[in-house]
Write an enzyme that holds these catalytic residues in place. Structure first.
Site, PDB file in Angstrom:
ATOM      1  N   VAL A 195       0.864  -1.175   0.000  1.00  0.00           N
ATOM      2  CA  VAL A 195       0.000   0.000   0.000  1.00  0.00           C
ATOM      3  C   VAL A 195       0.900   1.225   0.000  1.00  0.00           C
ATOM      4  O   VAL A 195       1.657   1.461   0.942  1.00  0.00           O
ATOM      5  CB  VAL A 195      -0.924   0.025   1.234  1.00  0.00           C
ATOM      6  CG1 VAL A 195      -1.788   1.288   1.232  1.00  0.00           C
ATOM      7  CG2 VAL A 195      -1.807  -1.223   1.257  1.00  0.00           C
ATOM      8  N   CYS A 196       0.842   1.997  -1.070  1.00  0.00           N
ATOM      9  CA  CYS A 196       1.714   3.155  -1.235  1.00  0.00           C
ATOM     10  C   CYS A 196       0.985   4.394  -0.719  1.00  0.00           C
ATOM     11  O   CYS A 196       0.048   4.887  -1.347  1.00  0.00           O
ATOM     12  CB  CYS A 196       2.068   3.313  -2.711  1.00  0.00           C
ATOM     13  SG  CYS A 196       3.478   4.379  -3.007  1.00  0.00           S
TER      14      CYS A 196
END
Length: 357
Positions: A195-196
């Protein structure tokens, strides 16, 4: 008992004869909320984690029976067949959690207190379209289900995330894994599950955009994912595309990206229906049973040319000679037929379960 004291601190258990109920909401809700309404500012094995404060890991094996009965009284009193699903619950089996084999490490009393406060905040302020499960024997783990917001290519979908509180928490952000099913439906959500997000320190950011040990929370992360990541124009989440926002070429590419995102969202729906995560089986079944007609009607509208994610009153359509739309229509037709079968099978299961109960 250590766990019982923790639960008392959470407000889950007050007295022996207490019958206080947890927060329960009906998953057979209307369309998913546009964005989270929580009063939170969204930022742009088997070791037991309870610690004596000296780094010694405490075991709860001897209290297993009593702990189980306490948890049972908390998590099951609100059950109403398949019509209700507790928004926040404590459960036991964490075997399918992504971080199940990661030891919580040496934890302290301050760490336990911080996790307790996170639980309290989630119980109190969760938006109605986010669901949480935490674990009796591993309070360092958490799982969340987020309903895709209306008005986006993710509407009516269910997206699952596994969290882990490192022993250094809250000096460092939580670890987060997205259950992608191998699909990249958003620039911030990788096939690998990464998850960026600047709030997780997995992307650049400044000031309050980044994790702060004194003011950042799991709830902020959840609201940021739902409101900032799963938004109506995810194409512009990609840094290289931001400068093209509000230009003809940028908006055209954004529309095309939304088509792809919706196709992958449909595949994610099928993935969830066929293999729902532990402790979320009821939510998956009831949610898609209730939203079946809305989802299929949206597919039909999009195949007729309606723009993906547009509201019911918006008649904006793609140009008929748009090659991108032609390919999208063909793919969506194929996925719609598969989705119909999975949704029909799900509805049959729900009706059978309701009859049995």
């Amino acid at each position: 008992m250590v766990l019982k004291k923790v639960l008392q601190l959470f407000g889950l258990v007050k007295k022996k004869d207490s019958k206080k109920k947890g927060k329960t909401i009906n998953p057979l809700f209307k369309a998913a909320a546009l964005h989270s309404q929580a009063n939170v500012s969204a930022s742009n094995t088997l070791l037991d984690p309870f610690s004596s404060g000296t780094g010694t890991i405490l075991s709860l094996q001897k209290q297993e029976h009593e702990c189980s009965s306490v948890i049972s009284s908390v998590t099951r009193t609100n059950s109403d067949g398949h019509k209700s699903f507790n928004q926040f619950d404590v459960v036991q089996d964490f075997s399918d959690h992504y971080y199940a084999n990661h030891s919580p490490g040496k934890t302290t009393k301050d760490w336990v207190k911080t996790v307790q406060n996170e639980w309290k905040l989630l119980q109190k302020d969760l938006p109605e379209s986010i669901y949480i499960r935490v674990y009796e024997d591993r309070i360092d783990l958490l799982r969340a289900a987020i309903v895709g917001p209306a008005g986006t290519p993710y509407h009516d979908g269910l997206f699952f995330f596994d969290f882990r509180f490192p022993s250094e928490y809250p000096c460092c952000p939580p670890k987060v894994h997205y259950h992608s099913g191998g699909l990249r439906l958003n620039p911030n959500l990788y096939e690998s599950g990464k998850v960026c997000l600047s709030l997780l320190n997995t992307w650049w950011g400044t000031g309050c955009e980044k994790w702060g040990k004194s003011n950042s929370t799991i709830l902020q992360v959840l609201v940021s994912i739902q409101g900032l990541v799963l938004n109506d124009k995810p194409y512009f989440n990609e840094p290289g595309n931001k400068n093209s926002a509000n230009t003809a070429s940028g908006e055209k590419n954004s529309l095309a990206y939304n088509q792809t995102a919706f196709l992958l969202s449909c595949r994610t729906m099928m993935y969830s229906l066929r293999k729902p995560p532990k402790h979320f089986v009821t939510l998956v079944a009831c949610h898609f049973h209730e939203r079946e007609r809305v989802i299929l009607d949206a597919c039909s509208a999009y195949m007729s040319g309606k723009v993906v994610g547009s509201s019911s009153g918006d008649d904006t359509k793609y140009p008929r000679d748009n090659r991108c739309f032609t390919d999208f229509k063909k793919s969506l037709g194929r996925y719609t037929e598969l989705l119909k079968k999975d949704l029909a099978a799900n509805s049959t299961r729900v009706l059978e379960l309701r009859r049995d109960s």
